[in-house]
Motif scaffolding. Structure first.
Motif, PDB file in Angstrom:
ATOM      1  N   PRO A  66      12.828   4.963 -16.379  1.00 49.33           N
ATOM      2  CA  PRO A  66      12.167   4.216 -17.337  1.00 49.33           C
ATOM      3  C   PRO A  66      12.845   3.794 -18.569  1.00 49.33           C
ATOM      4  O   PRO A  66      13.697   4.602 -19.090  1.00 49.33           O
ATOM      5  CB  PRO A  66      10.951   5.334 -17.594  1.00 49.33           C
ATOM      6  CG  PRO A  66      11.819   6.595 -17.336  1.00 49.33           C
ATOM      7  CD  PRO A  66      12.679   6.075 -16.288  1.00 49.33           C
ATOM      8  N   ARG A  67      12.373   2.896 -19.447  1.00 49.90           N
ATOM      9  CA  ARG A  67      12.957   2.555 -20.410  1.00 49.90           C
ATOM     10  C   ARG A  67      11.940   1.999 -21.576  1.00 49.90           C
ATOM     11  O   ARG A  67      11.105   1.338 -21.206  1.00 49.90           O
ATOM     12  CB  ARG A  67      13.977   1.125 -20.421  1.00 49.90           C
ATOM     13  CG  ARG A  67      15.333   1.505 -19.799  1.00 49.90           C
ATOM     14  CD  ARG A  67      16.116   0.698 -19.755  1.00 49.90           C
ATOM     15  NE  ARG A  67      15.959  -0.581 -18.954  1.00 49.90           N
ATOM     16  CZ  ARG A  67      15.959  -1.981 -19.326  1.00 49.90           C
ATOM     17  NH1 ARG A  67      16.278  -2.344 -20.444  1.00 49.90           N
ATOM     18  NH2 ARG A  67      15.373  -2.945 -18.509  1.00 49.90           N
ATOM     19  N   ASP A  68      12.025   2.348 -22.704  1.00 42.73           N
ATOM     20  CA  ASP A  68      11.128   2.058 -23.834  1.00 42.73           C
ATOM     21  C   ASP A  68      10.913   0.650 -23.936  1.00 42.73           C
ATOM     22  O   ASP A  68      12.005  -0.101 -23.951  1.00 42.73           O
ATOM     23  CB  ASP A  68      11.411   2.847 -25.180  1.00 42.73           C
ATOM     24  CG  ASP A  68      11.133   4.090 -25.089  1.00 42.73           C
ATOM     25  OD1 ASP A  68      10.360   4.744 -24.301  1.00 42.73           O
ATOM     26  OD2 ASP A  68      11.556   4.796 -26.146  1.00 42.73           O
ATOM     27  N   GLY A  69       9.804  -0.129 -24.123  1.00 38.51           N
ATOM     28  CA  GLY A  69       9.699  -1.348 -24.554  1.00 38.51           C
ATOM     29  C   GLY A  69       9.755  -2.226 -23.137  1.00 38.51           C
ATOM     30  O   GLY A  69       9.494  -3.615 -23.203  1.00 38.51           O
ATOM     31  N   MET A  70       9.522  -1.882 -21.937  1.00 35.93           N
ATOM     32  CA  MET A  70       9.325  -2.487 -20.620  1.00 35.93           C
ATOM     33  C   MET A  70       8.043  -2.259 -20.310  1.00 35.93           C
ATOM     34  O   MET A  70       7.483  -1.350 -20.342  1.00 35.93           O
ATOM     35  CB  MET A  70      10.311  -1.908 -19.730  1.00 35.93           C
ATOM     36  CG  MET A  70      12.056  -2.186 -20.180  1.00 35.93           C
ATOM     37  SD  MET A  70      12.300  -3.791 -20.284  1.00 35.93           S
ATOM     38  CE  MET A  70      12.464  -4.547 -18.544  1.00 35.93           C
ATOM     39  N   GLN A  71       7.366  -3.429 -19.604  1.00 35.53           N
ATOM     40  CA  GLN A  71       6.162  -3.464 -19.294  1.00 35.53           C
ATOM     41  C   GLN A  71       5.825  -3.849 -17.991  1.00 35.53           C
ATOM     42  O   GLN A  71       6.796  -5.125 -17.628  1.00 35.53           O
ATOM     43  CB  GLN A  71       5.172  -4.076 -20.143  1.00 35.53           C
ATOM     44  CG  GLN A  71       5.574  -5.331 -20.547  1.00 35.53           C
ATOM     45  CD  GLN A  71       4.928  -6.214 -21.608  1.00 35.53           C
ATOM     46  OE1 GLN A  71       4.234  -5.550 -22.531  1.00 35.53           O
ATOM     47  NE2 GLN A  71       5.240  -7.376 -22.095  1.00 35.53           N
ATOM     48  N   LEU A  72       5.070  -3.473 -17.061  1.00 36.73           N
ATOM     49  CA  LEU A  72       4.916  -4.220 -15.679  1.00 36.73           C
ATOM     50  C   LEU A  72       3.950  -5.411 -15.642  1.00 36.73           C
ATOM     51  O   LEU A  72       2.899  -5.280 -16.498  1.00 36.73           O
ATOM     52  CB  LEU A  72       4.069  -3.108 -14.710  1.00 36.73           C
ATOM     53  CG  LEU A  72       4.148  -3.738 -13.358  1.00 36.73           C
ATOM     54  CD1 LEU A  72       4.305  -2.409 -12.157  1.00 36.73           C
ATOM     55  CD2 LEU A  72       2.680  -4.103 -12.882  1.00 36.73           C
ATOM     56  N   ALA A  73       4.645  -6.589 -15.287  1.00 32.94           N
ATOM     57  CA  ALA A  73       3.899  -7.767 -15.622  1.00 32.94           C
ATOM     58  C   ALA A  73       3.386  -8.481 -14.404  1.00 32.94           C
ATOM     59  O   ALA A  73       2.310  -9.080 -14.141  1.00 32.94           O
ATOM     60  CB  ALA A  73       4.908  -8.719 -15.974  1.00 32.94           C
ATOM     61  N   ARG A  74       4.100  -8.049 -13.324  1.00 34.81           N
ATOM     62  CA  ARG A  74       3.401  -8.431 -11.729  1.00 34.81           C
ATOM     63  C   ARG A  74       3.916  -7.355 -10.731  1.00 34.81           C
ATOM     64  O   ARG A  74       4.914  -6.985 -10.896  1.00 34.81           O
ATOM     65  CB  ARG A  74       3.969  -9.898 -11.227  1.00 34.81           C
ATOM     66  CG  ARG A  74       3.325 -10.474 -10.004  1.00 34.81           C
ATOM     67  CD  ARG A  74       4.245 -10.981  -9.091  1.00 34.81           C
ATOM     68  NE  ARG A  74       5.341 -10.260  -8.538  1.00 34.81           N
ATOM     69  CZ  ARG A  74       6.172 -10.450  -7.780  1.00 34.81           C
ATOM     70  NH1 ARG A  74       6.246 -11.663  -7.232  1.00 34.81           N
ATOM     71  NH2 ARG A  74       6.870  -9.468  -7.030  1.00 34.81           N
ATOM     72  N   VAL A  75       2.974  -7.164  -9.974  1.00 39.53           N
ATOM     73  CA  VAL A  75       3.360  -6.198  -8.733  1.00 39.53           C
ATOM     74  C   VAL A  75       2.720  -6.934  -7.216  1.00 39.53           C
ATOM     75  O   VAL A  75       1.642  -7.473  -7.427  1.00 39.53           O
ATOM     76  CB  VAL A  75       2.973  -4.840  -8.971  1.00 39.53           C
ATOM     77  CG1 VAL A  75       1.443  -4.690  -8.923  1.00 39.53           C
ATOM     78  CG2 VAL A  75       3.464  -4.082  -7.479  1.00 39.53           C
ATOM     79  N   SER A  76       3.582  -7.032  -6.530  1.00 44.40           N
ATOM     80  CA  SER A  76       3.268  -7.680  -5.220  1.00 44.40           C
ATOM     81  C   SER A  76       3.277  -6.706  -3.964  1.00 44.40           C
ATOM     82  O   SER A  76       4.439  -5.992  -3.906  1.00 44.40           O
ATOM     83  CB  SER A  76       3.902  -8.882  -4.732  1.00 44.40           C
ATOM     84  OG  SER A  76       3.435  -9.475  -3.624  1.00 44.40           O
ATOM     85  N   PHE A  77       2.121  -6.250  -3.168  1.00 45.12           N
ATOM     86  CA  PHE A  77       2.191  -5.287  -2.242  1.00 45.12           C
ATOM     87  C   PHE A  77       2.104  -6.100  -1.097  1.00 45.12           C
ATOM     88  O   PHE A  77       1.084  -6.801  -0.564  1.00 45.12           O
ATOM     89  CB  PHE A  77       1.280  -4.320  -2.306  1.00 45.12           C
ATOM     90  CG  PHE A  77       0.768  -3.436  -3.550  1.00 45.12           C
ATOM     91  CD1 PHE A  77       1.671  -2.125  -3.826  1.00 45.12           C
ATOM     92  CD2 PHE A  77       0.206  -3.915  -4.680  1.00 45.12           C
ATOM     93  CE1 PHE A  77       1.654  -1.483  -4.998  1.00 45.12           C
ATOM     94  CE2 PHE A  77       0.085  -3.149  -6.050  1.00 45.12           C
ATOM     95  CZ  PHE A  77       0.627  -1.970  -5.919  1.00 45.12           C
ATOM     96  N   ASP A  78       3.025  -5.767  -0.105  1.00 49.71           N
ATOM     97  CA  ASP A  78       2.854  -6.178   1.438  1.00 49.71           C
ATOM     98  C   ASP A  78       2.306  -4.937   2.265  1.00 49.71           C
ATOM     99  O   ASP A  78       3.195  -3.813   2.218  1.00 49.71           O
ATOM    100  CB  ASP A  78       4.224  -6.522   1.918  1.00 49.71           C
ATOM    101  CG  ASP A  78       4.448  -8.011   1.351  1.00 49.71           C
ATOM    102  OD1 ASP A  78       3.529  -8.979   1.303  1.00 49.71           O
ATOM    103  OD2 ASP A  78       5.557  -8.251   0.847  1.00 49.71           O
ATOM    104  N   ILE A  79       1.158  -4.821   2.824  1.00 51.82           N
ATOM    105  CA  ILE A  79       0.800  -4.120   3.798  1.00 51.82           C
ATOM    106  C   ILE A  79       1.132  -4.111   5.072  1.00 51.82           C
ATOM    107  O   ILE A  79       0.882  -5.092   5.984  1.00 51.82           O
ATOM    108  CB  ILE A  79      -0.733  -4.070   3.756  1.00 51.82           C
ATOM    109  CG1 ILE A  79      -1.135  -3.836   2.013  1.00 51.82           C
ATOM    110  CG2 ILE A  79      -1.560  -2.545   4.463  1.00 51.82           C
ATOM    111  CD1 ILE A  79      -2.718  -4.141   2.005  1.00 51.82           C
ATOM    112  N   LEU A  80       2.140  -3.256   5.797  1.00 52.43           N
ATOM    113  CA  LEU A  80       2.766  -3.802   7.059  1.00 52.43           C
ATOM    114  C   LEU A  80       1.856  -3.048   8.305  1.00 52.43           C
ATOM    115  O   LEU A  80       2.512  -3.444   9.216  1.00 52.43           O
ATOM    116  CB  LEU A  80       4.097  -2.936   6.793  1.00 52.43           C
ATOM    117  CG  LEU A  80       4.822  -3.340   5.708  1.00 52.43           C
ATOM    118  CD1 LEU A  80       6.310  -2.581   5.675  1.00 52.43           C
ATOM    119  CD2 LEU A  80       5.115  -4.965   5.628  1.00 52.43           C
TER     120      LEU A  80
END
Length: 278
Positions: A66-80
């Protein structure tokens, strides 16, 4: 640690979904988690619902370098494939490091088999308020909608643990619904507001169904979430449309809301087929 906790997760020893834990998962060691009854899926009682699985993977990503000032913008899940309701291991690595843009991968495996892969872009936060603007339509708040019982449509421990408020004008293929749960993501751990929201997002594919899930199957094989700000905890709003094509494919599209307003989008591609009759 109990006797059950000490079982070799790759063995065929009996594993049961505990109902006495007020959380979706119990941490067994650094990267191994035991699902509880609150994770139980709707299509099969021996599978995990994808919604809390998504939250668990984001929780692991949040804790990875983790780093201060970073934010999650997109996540893509592949369900196998089907996600067995058994002890689940999570592995995380950074695949594209960067000072202001980075890509992180998380993989959930059960009994040595990868079942879900997540790829998450984290972006550096900075002030963009001079050009900020939101074009998504707002939703009435959760207090403006009556309660809806999701167990009338779906079985499983996950659905039983979720509270719904649904637009009375809902119809097959279209709804606006607020959702929340009292269950923690991981027992005795605090997750981020983003993980708190994402642990519910996959529910979207079950709230605006076009056809009876007793007659047709329409599971999603992926889930992609885009966020344009960090969400706040509480109710999660779904403005959802379900589209089904003529060749066995469908799409569930959702504008996501928190109690401050729109926060992002979610898309799920579906495989549509008749339910196999016994």
């Amino acid at each position: 640690m109990s006797t059950q906790d000490s079982l070799d997760p790759s063995s065929d020893s009996a594993f049961s979904l505990r109902s006495d834990v007020p959380a979706f998962y119990r941490r067994l060691d650094q990267d191994l988690f035991a699902p509880t009854i609150h994770v139980q899926g709707a299509w099969r009682d021996d599978e995990q619902h994808m919604a809390p699985v998504g939250g668990l993977l984001i929780h692991a990503i949040d804790r990875h370098e983790p780093r201060d000032g970073m934010q999650l913008a997109r996540v893509s899940f592949d369900i196998l494939g089907m996600i067995p309701a058994r002890p689940s291991r999570v592995a995380v690595r950074t695949t594209r490091p960067g000072r202001s843009i980075e890509l992180v991968e998380a993989v959930l495996s059960v009994d040595g088999r990868d079942v879900v892969r997540a790829h998450a872009w984290r972006l550096a936060a900075h002030d963009s308020s001079p050009v900020a603007g939101v074009e998504f339509e707002p939703m009435p708040g959760p207090d403006d909608f009556p309660e809806w019982d999701g167990t009338d449509l779906w079985p499983g421990g996950y659905i039983r643990g979720v509270e719904f408020r649904a637009d009375p004008a809902r119809r097959p293929g279209r709804t606006r619904t607020w959702i929340r749960t009292s269950h923690a993501l991981v027992d005795a751990e605090t997750c981020s507001p983003t993980a708190d929201l994402i642990r519910l997002v996959d529910t979207a594919n079950g709230i605006a169904v076009r056809v009876s899930p007793q007659e047709w199957m329409f599971p999603n094989v992926d889930l992609t979430i885009h966020l344009f700000r960090e969400p706040v905890r509480g109710w999660v709003g779904f403005d959802t449309t379900v589209t089904m094509g003529t060749t066995g494919m469908g799409l569930t599209s959702t504008t996501l809301h928190d109690e401050l307003g729109p926060v992002g989008r979610a898309e799920q591609i579906l495989t549509v087929r008749p339910m196999t009759q016994p």
